[in-house]
Design an enzyme around this catalytic site. Structure first.
Site, short mmCIF file in Angstrom:
data_model
loop_
_atom_site.label_atom_id
_atom_site.label_comp_id
_atom_site.label_asym_id
_atom_site.label_seq_id
_atom_site.Cartn_x
_atom_site.Cartn_y
_atom_site.Cartn_z
N TYR A 148 -26.46 -34.98 14.11
CA TYR A 148 -25.52 -34.45 15.10
C TYR A 148 -26.02 -33.11 15.63
O TYR A 148 -26.15 -32.93 16.85
CB TYR A 148 -24.15 -34.30 14.43
CG TYR A 148 -23.04 -33.84 15.35
CD1 TYR A 148 -22.47 -34.71 16.28
CD2 TYR A 148 -22.53 -32.54 15.27
CE1 TYR A 148 -21.42 -34.30 17.09
CE2 TYR A 148 -21.48 -32.13 16.08
CZ TYR A 148 -20.93 -33.01 16.99
OH TYR A 148 -19.90 -32.59 17.80
N GLN A 212 -14.13 -21.52 3.07
CA GLN A 212 -14.86 -21.62 4.35
C GLN A 212 -13.86 -21.45 5.49
O GLN A 212 -12.68 -21.82 5.34
CB GLN A 212 -15.63 -22.96 4.45
CG GLN A 212 -14.80 -24.22 4.58
CD GLN A 212 -14.39 -24.82 3.24
OE1 GLN A 212 -14.11 -24.11 2.29
NE2 GLN A 212 -14.33 -26.15 3.16
#
Ligand code: NAD
Ligand code: UDP
Length: 330
Positions: A148, A212
């Site tokens: 990707y 995160q």
């Protein structure tokens, strides 16, 4: 204000973002050709547009050449969720790279403007924070996300080479995490996962420790940003970050969704996927200056609309299961 009607191609038009974009372009009085191979998109996403005489759908895979006559192209075709784009990584790279070559070739023949849906993933696991467009990124070229990330980076290269070599009018949007109604309930992205889990009272799956960060943009803001970018003067190419700069940890997002839905779900911690970026927040100074754009929908407002959508979807799915059971279909 008079609007000049254009013929506009949206690749990936039956997907989450694409379907909202098709809708917004039709509302502005344009003719829209939606092209999709339904890998992650659904006909249901555009079913409500089919009666509109200015709307047309074509099943087509952008890795093959396309012949159509249009004035503008929005190139969105590509699976966007990590689960989907890692399912067939070779096809993901082909979609980004061959898809870009085919759409750029079409734009060159037609002298059409073309916009690429690029991504914050071109910054990889960023060492510059927040991310500005002049940052070149920190991307693993051989990892699980590379199909990707590198596919999208190569597509950006192609866009700029067509611009320099063939004077093509290009626009490159670097899209940051976007959410809203019509996200696929099973696509594995964090907003859809957490809401579906919270509504079902199932454990909320936090990957890693949940420290995160991501910054979440509501879909209507994103669509507005993309259309503004397409309509900038020819000398503005981008790349330009489009996203909401309000940053939060994944654990905070989980807690917010649990509170908002009144769910009894517990939080469970699962292994962190490979190369999962630690932090992400767009610097949107350029979008503000060049597009006169900034997001308008606050996270709580956008999440409420998204929760309402998934609650309705769950109701419809339960109804279909009941009907199937009544007909004796297992
Ligand atoms: P999505 O998966 O809902 O939509 C992608 C669409 O492309 C689907 O309808 C799919 O069937 C179609 N498609 C895939 N491969 C194709 C092919 N070879 N030929 C024709 N159609 C094909 O994802 P989305 O969230 O709507 O993303 C749209 C675009 O925006 C993608 O290019 C994605 O990379 C980009 N983007 C999205 C986000 C986000 O947070 N939603 C973030 C960054 C970039
Ligand atoms: N994530 C999570 N639980 C989930 C799905 C995702 O903790 O059920 C995390 C994922 O590891 C990442 C963040 O949420 O850190 C955003 O994931 P998503 O797949 O939505 O998009 P990404 O930004 O990683 O492409």
């Amino acid at each position: 204000m008079t609007v000049t009607s254009k013929r506009i191609l949206v690749t990936g038009g039956a997907g989450f973002l694409g379907s909202h974009l098709c809708e917004a372009l039709l509302e502005r009085g344009h003719d829209v050709l939606c092209v999709d191979n339904y890998f992650t998109g659904r006909r249901a996403n555009v079913a409500h547009l089919l009666d509109n005489p200015n709307f047309e759908v074509m099943r087509h895979d952008v890795t093959f050449p396309l012949y159509a006559e249009v004035d503008e192209i929005y190139n969105l075709a590509c699976p966007a969720s990590p689960v989907h784009y890692q399912h067939d990584p070779v096809q993901t790279t082909k979609t980004s790279v061959h898809g870009a070559i085919n759409m750029l070739g079409l734009a060159k023949r037609l002298r059409a403007r073309i916009l690429q849906a690029s991504t914050s993933e071109v910054y990889g696991d960023p060492e510059v924070h927040p991310q500005t467009e002049d940052y070149w990124g920190n991307v693993n070229p051989i990892g699980f996300r590379s199909c990707y990330d590198e596919g999208k980076r190569c597509a950006e290269t192609l866009f700029f080479d067509y611009h320099r070599q063939h004077a093509l009018r290009i626009k490159v949007a670097r899209i940051f995490n976007t959410y809203g109604p019509r996200m696929h309930p099973d696509d594995g992205r964090v907003v859809s996962n957490f809401i579906m889990q919270a509504l079902a009272g199932a454990p909320i799956t936090i990957y890693g420790e949940g420290n995160q960060t991501r910054s979440f943009c509501f879909v209507s803001d994103m669509v507005d940003g993309l259309i503004r970018l397409m309509n900038t003067p020819d000398d503005f190419t981008g790349p330009v970050n489009i996203g909401n700069p309000v940053e939060m940890t994944i654990r905070e997002l989980a807690e917010k969704i649990v509170a908002m839905t009144g769910s009894k779900s517990s939080l469970v911690f699962k292994p962190l996927p490979h190369d999962d970026p630690v932090q992400r927040r767009p610097d949107i100074s350029l979008a503000k200056r060049a597009l006169g754009w900034e997001p308008k929908i606050a996270l709580d407002q956008g999440l409420e609309a998204t929760v309402a959508y998934f609650a309705r979807l769950r109701g419809e799915m339960a109804g279909q299961n009941r009907d199937a059971t009544a007909r004796g279909v297992s």
